[in-house]
Scaffold this active site. Structure first.
Site, PDB file in Angstrom:
ATOM      1  N   TYR A 129       0.818  -1.206   0.000  1.00  0.00           N
ATOM      2  CA  TYR A 129       0.000   0.000   0.000  1.00  0.00           C
ATOM      3  C   TYR A 129       0.854   1.259   0.000  1.00  0.00           C
ATOM      4  O   TYR A 129       2.056   1.229   0.305  1.00  0.00           O
ATOM      5  CB  TYR A 129      -0.907   0.031   1.237  1.00  0.00           C
ATOM      6  CG  TYR A 129      -0.140   0.189   2.539  1.00  0.00           C
ATOM      7  CD1 TYR A 129       0.130   1.449   3.069  1.00  0.00           C
ATOM      8  CD2 TYR A 129       0.334  -0.924   3.230  1.00  0.00           C
ATOM      9  CE1 TYR A 129       0.850   1.595   4.249  1.00  0.00           C
ATOM     10  CE2 TYR A 129       1.050  -0.789   4.407  1.00  0.00           C
ATOM     11  CZ  TYR A 129       1.300   0.481   4.922  1.00  0.00           C
ATOM     12  OH  TYR A 129       2.027   0.617   6.080  1.00  0.00           O
ATOM     13  N   PHE A 140       1.993   9.635   3.879  1.00  0.00           N
ATOM     14  CA  PHE A 140       2.346   9.430   5.282  1.00  0.00           C
ATOM     15  C   PHE A 140       2.943   8.053   5.543  1.00  0.00           C
ATOM     16  O   PHE A 140       3.592   7.839   6.570  1.00  0.00           O
ATOM     17  CB  PHE A 140       1.141   9.668   6.195  1.00  0.00           C
ATOM     18  CG  PHE A 140      -0.076   8.846   5.882  1.00  0.00           C
ATOM     19  CD1 PHE A 140      -0.204   7.539   6.341  1.00  0.00           C
ATOM     20  CD2 PHE A 140      -1.100   9.375   5.117  1.00  0.00           C
ATOM     21  CE1 PHE A 140      -1.328   6.777   6.060  1.00  0.00           C
ATOM     22  CE2 PHE A 140      -2.238   8.625   4.831  1.00  0.00           C
ATOM     23  CZ  PHE A 140      -2.350   7.321   5.298  1.00  0.00           C
ATOM     24  N   ASP A 141       2.742   7.106   4.630  1.00  0.00           N
ATOM     25  CA  ASP A 141       3.318   5.772   4.829  1.00  0.00           C
ATOM     26  C   ASP A 141       3.185   4.966   3.541  1.00  0.00           C
ATOM     27  O   ASP A 141       2.278   5.212   2.742  1.00  0.00           O
ATOM     28  CB  ASP A 141       2.608   5.048   5.971  1.00  0.00           C
ATOM     29  CG  ASP A 141       3.314   3.765   6.394  1.00  0.00           C
ATOM     30  OD1 ASP A 141       4.528   3.647   6.125  1.00  0.00           O
ATOM     31  OD2 ASP A 141       2.667   2.888   6.992  1.00  0.00           O
ATOM     32  N   ILE A 160      -7.582  -0.346  10.373  1.00  0.00           N
ATOM     33  CA  ILE A 160      -8.705   0.586  10.369  1.00  0.00           C
ATOM     34  C   ILE A 160      -9.905  -0.031   9.644  1.00  0.00           C
ATOM     35  O   ILE A 160      -9.759  -0.915   8.802  1.00  0.00           O
ATOM     36  CB  ILE A 160      -8.312   1.937   9.739  1.00  0.00           C
ATOM     37  CG1 ILE A 160      -7.819   1.749   8.298  1.00  0.00           C
ATOM     38  CG2 ILE A 160      -7.255   2.636  10.574  1.00  0.00           C
ATOM     39  CD1 ILE A 160      -7.507   3.061   7.583  1.00  0.00           C
ATOM     40  N   TYR A 186      -8.993   7.039  11.417  1.00  0.00           N
ATOM     41  CA  TYR A 186      -8.524   7.296  12.779  1.00  0.00           C
ATOM     42  C   TYR A 186      -9.392   8.283  13.544  1.00  0.00           C
ATOM     43  O   TYR A 186      -9.056   8.678  14.664  1.00  0.00           O
ATOM     44  CB  TYR A 186      -7.071   7.794  12.731  1.00  0.00           C
ATOM     45  CG  TYR A 186      -6.126   6.761  12.169  1.00  0.00           C
ATOM     46  CD1 TYR A 186      -5.725   5.660  12.925  1.00  0.00           C
ATOM     47  CD2 TYR A 186      -5.642   6.874  10.866  1.00  0.00           C
ATOM     48  CE1 TYR A 186      -4.878   4.698  12.411  1.00  0.00           C
ATOM     49  CE2 TYR A 186      -4.786   5.915  10.336  1.00  0.00           C
ATOM     50  CZ  TYR A 186      -4.415   4.834  11.111  1.00  0.00           C
ATOM     51  OH  TYR A 186      -3.579   3.879  10.594  1.00  0.00           O
ATOM     52  N   PHE A 204      -5.784   5.573  -0.007  1.00  0.00           N
ATOM     53  CA  PHE A 204      -4.853   4.443  -0.029  1.00  0.00           C
ATOM     54  C   PHE A 204      -4.831   3.802  -1.414  1.00  0.00           C
ATOM     55  O   PHE A 204      -5.887   3.527  -2.005  1.00  0.00           O
ATOM     56  CB  PHE A 204      -5.268   3.368   0.983  1.00  0.00           C
ATOM     57  CG  PHE A 204      -4.803   3.622   2.382  1.00  0.00           C
ATOM     58  CD1 PHE A 204      -3.515   3.279   2.779  1.00  0.00           C
ATOM     59  CD2 PHE A 204      -5.656   4.190   3.316  1.00  0.00           C
ATOM     60  CE1 PHE A 204      -3.080   3.507   4.073  1.00  0.00           C
ATOM     61  CE2 PHE A 204      -5.243   4.418   4.615  1.00  0.00           C
ATOM     62  CZ  PHE A 204      -3.949   4.085   4.993  1.00  0.00           C
TER      63      PHE A 204
END
Length: 213
Positions: A129, A140-141, A160, A186, A204
């Site tokens: 991902y 962010f990741d 999540i 979140y 995502f």
């Protein structure tokens, strides 16, 4: 032919013309007297050894002209290239999504395997991902950056809610873009010291890599 450079044969050109007759043409190439030099031998051994040298020389010529070059296939796609995004998301990039009852939005970019196997609840899966903030397009990741897919248990609440809902509807090999609202992500939490601000909608790019029963 370049790989043969390590095998060097030193032969003399001191023999007279009678000591050597050039071999017939090999693979369409007519060798010259300098192409296959031989060294002088005593008359009693000359004929047999010349024949062996002719055969050896002919074999080397076949290798020289007959070896294929390095295989050149189509360049492979860099892992995660499809999931790279720079800058804010444009309005047209957010079109064409399907919205579920929960508010999750998804768009299938690549269908999965033909057998259509999807993970069941509580099955082990691995997914690649890349995650971005919808507000500004900031990443962010990304598991692609680490070179290793993320493993977890599907439908067990270990990720999540938006992920849990999406992953059980994906087939192995499938690629999707998810737009996950805060209530499926979140919520009011500030994650990673502001890396993911509270009430953030997340985007995502996700690929289901494997699953195991």
């Amino acid at each position: 032919a370049a790989h043969l450079c390590g095998a060097v044969v030193l032969l003399s050109l001191a023999c007279g013309a009678s000591a050597f007759s050039p071999p017939p043409s090999v693979a369409g190439l007519r060798p010259t007297a300098h192409a296959f030099p031989v060294m002088c031998l005593p008359p009693t051994h000359q004929s047999a050894d010349v024949d062996r040298r002719v055969a050896l020389a002919a074999g080397l010529a076949v290798l020289a002209v007959g070896l294929p070059g390095p295989a050149r296939g189509a360049p492979k796609e860099k892992a995660g290239k499809w999931a790279q995004h720079d800058g804010p998301f444009e309005p047209e990039e957010l079109e064409g999504f399907t919205k579920t009852e929960s508010g999750l939005q998804y768009k299938i970019l690549k269908e999965g395997m033909e057998n259509g196997v999807k993970p069941k609840a509580y099955s082990k899966v691995k997914a690649h991902y890349a995650g971005y903030l919808l507000a500004n397009g900031k990443k962010f990741d990304a598991s692609y950056d680490r070179g290793k897919p993320f493993g977890f248990t599907a439908g067990a609440g270990g990720v999540i809610k938006g992920w849990d809902e999406a992953i059980v509807d994906m087939a192995v090999g499938e690629r999707r873009i998810l737009i996950i609202p805060p209530e499926l992500a979140y919520g009011n939490r500030n994650v990673g010291n502001g890396l993911i601000p509270a009430k953030s909608t997340l985007v995502f790019y996700i690929e289901l890599v494997t699953l195991a029963t």
